[in-house]
Design a protein around this motif. Sequence first.
Motif, PDB file in Angstrom:
ATOM      1  N   HIS A   1      12.211   2.485  -0.659  1.00 57.49           N
ATOM      2  CA  HIS A   1      11.993   1.451   1.449  1.00 57.49           C
ATOM      3  C   HIS A   1      11.316  -0.141   0.713  1.00 57.49           C
ATOM      4  CE1 HIS A   1       7.789   3.725  -0.011  1.00 57.49           C
ATOM      5  NE2 HIS A   1       8.455   3.465  -1.441  1.00 57.49           N
TER       6      HIS A   1
ATOM      7  N   SER B   1       8.249  -0.599   1.149  1.00 58.04           N
ATOM      8  CA  SER B   1       7.111  -0.379   0.333  1.00 58.04           C
ATOM      9  C   SER B   1       6.490  -1.230  -0.386  1.00 58.04           C
ATOM     10  CB  SER B   1       6.200   1.344   0.670  1.00 58.04           C
ATOM     11  OG  SER B   1       7.030   1.537   2.214  1.00 58.04           O
TER      12      SER B   1
ATOM     13  N   GLN C   1       4.961  -4.381  -0.477  1.00 55.56           N
ATOM     14  CA  GLN C   1       3.460  -4.519   0.058  1.00 55.56           C
ATOM     15  C   GLN C   1       2.467  -5.230  -0.951  1.00 55.56           C
ATOM     16  OE1 GLN C   1       1.622  -1.738   1.219  1.00 55.56           O
ATOM     17  NE2 GLN C   1       2.993  -0.617   3.069  1.00 55.56           N
TER      18      GLN C   1
ATOM     19  N   ARG D   1      19.051   4.884  -0.945  1.00 55.10           N
ATOM     20  CA  ARG D   1      18.698   6.129  -1.445  1.00 55.10           C
ATOM     21  C   ARG D   1      19.637   7.160  -1.541  1.00 55.10           C
ATOM     22  NH1 ARG D   1      14.036   7.966   3.256  1.00 55.10           N
ATOM     23  NH2 ARG D   1      13.175   5.459   2.277  1.00 55.10           N
TER      24      ARG D   1
ATOM     25  N   GLN E   1      15.420  -1.950   6.494  1.00 54.54           N
ATOM     26  CA  GLN E   1      13.945  -1.361   6.755  1.00 54.54           C
ATOM     27  C   GLN E   1      13.096  -3.176   6.890  1.00 54.54           C
ATOM     28  OE1 GLN E   1      12.053   1.421   4.087  1.00 54.54           O
ATOM     29  NE2 GLN E   1      12.711   2.787   4.813  1.00 54.54           N
TER      30      GLN E   1
ATOM     31  N   GLU F   1       8.538  -3.802   6.724  1.00 56.43           N
ATOM     32  CA  GLU F   1       6.928  -2.974   6.364  1.00 56.43           C
ATOM     33  C   GLU F   1       6.889  -4.614   7.133  1.00 56.43           C
ATOM     34  OE1 GLU F   1       7.785  -0.339   4.774  1.00 56.43           O
ATOM     35  OE2 GLU F   1       5.298  -0.595   3.027  1.00 56.43           O
TER      36      GLU F   1
ATOM     37  N   THR G   1      -0.849   5.609   2.631  1.00 54.77           N
ATOM     38  CA  THR G   1      -1.685   5.554   3.694  1.00 54.77           C
ATOM     39  C   THR G   1      -2.610   6.989   3.798  1.00 54.77           C
ATOM     40  OG1 THR G   1       0.550   5.984   5.118  1.00 54.77           O
ATOM     41  CG2 THR G   1      -1.066   3.811   4.916  1.00 54.77           C
TER      42      THR G   1
ATOM     43  N   GLY H   1       7.430   4.885  10.606  1.00 53.17           N
ATOM     44  CA  GLY H   1       5.801   5.004  10.115  1.00 53.17           C
ATOM     45  C   GLY H   1       4.988   4.881   9.265  1.00 53.17           C
TER      46      GLY H   1
ATOM     47  N   ALA I   1      -0.710  -0.669   7.507  1.00 54.16           N
ATOM     48  CA  ALA I   1       1.025  -0.833   7.433  1.00 54.16           C
ATOM     49  C   ALA I   1       1.798  -0.113   8.170  1.00 54.16           C
ATOM     50  CB  ALA I   1       0.811  -0.422   5.517  1.00 54.16           C
ATOM     51  N   PHE I   2       2.912  -0.644   8.152  1.00 51.61           N
ATOM     52  CA  PHE I   2       3.812   0.793   9.166  1.00 51.61           C
ATOM     53  C   PHE I   2       5.503  -0.173   8.566  1.00 51.61           C
ATOM     54  CE2 PHE I   2       3.072  -3.459  11.475  1.00 51.61           C
ATOM     55  CZ  PHE I   2       4.266  -4.283  11.083  1.00 51.61           C
TER      56      PHE I   2
HETATM   57  N1  DAH Z   1       8.455   3.668   2.995  1.00 53.63           N
HETATM   58  C1  DAH Z   1       8.526   5.029   4.046  1.00 53.63           C
HETATM   59  C2  DAH Z   1       9.579   5.427   4.601  1.00 53.63           C
HETATM   60  O1  DAH Z   1      10.522   4.569   3.659  1.00 53.63           O
HETATM   61  C3  DAH Z   1       8.287   4.129   5.298  1.00 53.63           C
HETATM   62  C4  DAH Z   1       6.162   4.244   6.078  1.00 53.63           C
HETATM   63  C5  DAH Z   1       5.814   4.401   6.332  1.00 53.63           C
HETATM   64  C6  DAH Z   1       5.854   2.744   5.556  1.00 53.63           C
HETATM   65  C7  DAH Z   1       4.319   4.364   7.506  1.00 53.63           C
HETATM   66  C8  DAH Z   1       4.965   2.287   6.058  1.00 53.63           C
HETATM   67  C9  DAH Z   1       3.867   3.220   5.746  1.00 53.63           C
HETATM   68  O2  DAH Z   1       4.684   1.267   5.112  1.00 53.63           O
HETATM   69  O3  DAH Z   1       2.650   2.964   6.283  1.00 53.63           O
HETATM   70  O4  DAH Z   1      10.131   6.428   4.863  1.00 53.63           O
END
Ligand code: DAH
Length: 340
Positions: free
Chosen positions: A167, A169, A172, A193, A207, A209, A250, A281, A304-305
């Motif tokens: 991911h 993330s 971050q 994956r 993705q 982020e 989170t 997410g 974060a998302f």
């Molecule tokens: N990293 C998660 C995924 O790959 C997605 C995600 C969810 C990123 C919540 C975020 C978060 O920063 O706060 O499914």
Amino acid sequence: MRDKIADVSSIITSFQIKDLNQLETFRIQFLGSKSDIKTLFGELKTVPNEEKKSIGKELNDLRIQAEEKFATYKDQLESKPETSESIDFSKTGESFSVGSHHPISLVRSEIIEIFNRIGFIVSEGPEIEDDWHNFSALNFPPEHPARDMQDTFFIEKGEKEMALRTHTSSVQVRVMENQQPPIRTISPGRVYRNEAISARAHCFFHQVEGLYIDKNVSFADLKQTLLYFAKEMFGDKAQIRLRPSYFPFTEPSAEVDVSCSICNAKGCNVCKNTGWLEILGCGMVDPNVLEAAGIDSKTYTGYAFGMGIERITQLKYKVNDLRLYSENDVRFLKQFTPSF
Ligand code: DAH
């Protein structure tokens, strides 16, 4: 006959060709259906039998001489740069074919633009990651199933075991390690994956982020930012709803649905008659994650998302099979050619 051939040959040699009109005159005179050479071929039957063969050959050479001169000048004149006198400015333009951007690139750019407008800047990180940035710093317990061989592609890099990031993330963590708040960044990129490829799953995808850290950042800020995003992306009528969820990094966490833009939330087979579609997410960055990256969690909070670009593209362009994105089928890609 031989004299006539020699005459025509010297006329061909000295014939001046300076433009396309003269080239056409040359063609008619020496290669057209009533050309001098054709006439000579017609006269071949009057030649005594024993000479027919050699004169026939000379005639053939004459024809080749004319053809070669014609071809040489044709090439030259047609590739000659046009001068201002020879350009016809009243002529309509010729259409030319343009390529297209890949739909994933289109949507990635659009997502970046939407967040740029509210102050997010792009940051990127490596696709080959270590355990720390992909998992540990994000508060994944050592035994968390996502580290399992089934989800993650592990690779050996010297002594160290590395992984293809699962991911974005991970970016971050890299940003927080290198920068103190305020931080407002988005990180688009490819992730991997270990999944069987089907219409709904792929071993690589994309993705984006998002991360915002400052003093007094609240869940309300997160909701407003995501609502703004949904309206910019899917139109002013778009609505969002948040469902409680769990992510290690989170707390609290939520999954976000957007109202189905395909049926205007009335219910269709894409939204399975619910009127809602899951798009991302999100949550408030866990204090453990802030501390692991060297940010004081007593002073700062953040949200974060993370969203899948393929998913947003599917909703925007109604693409129903993930495999189409990586097959390079021009019939698919051509549909994204811009029209001018
Ligand atoms: N990293 C998660 C995924 O790959 C997605 C995600 C969810 C990123 C919540 C975020 C978060 O920063 O706060 O499914």
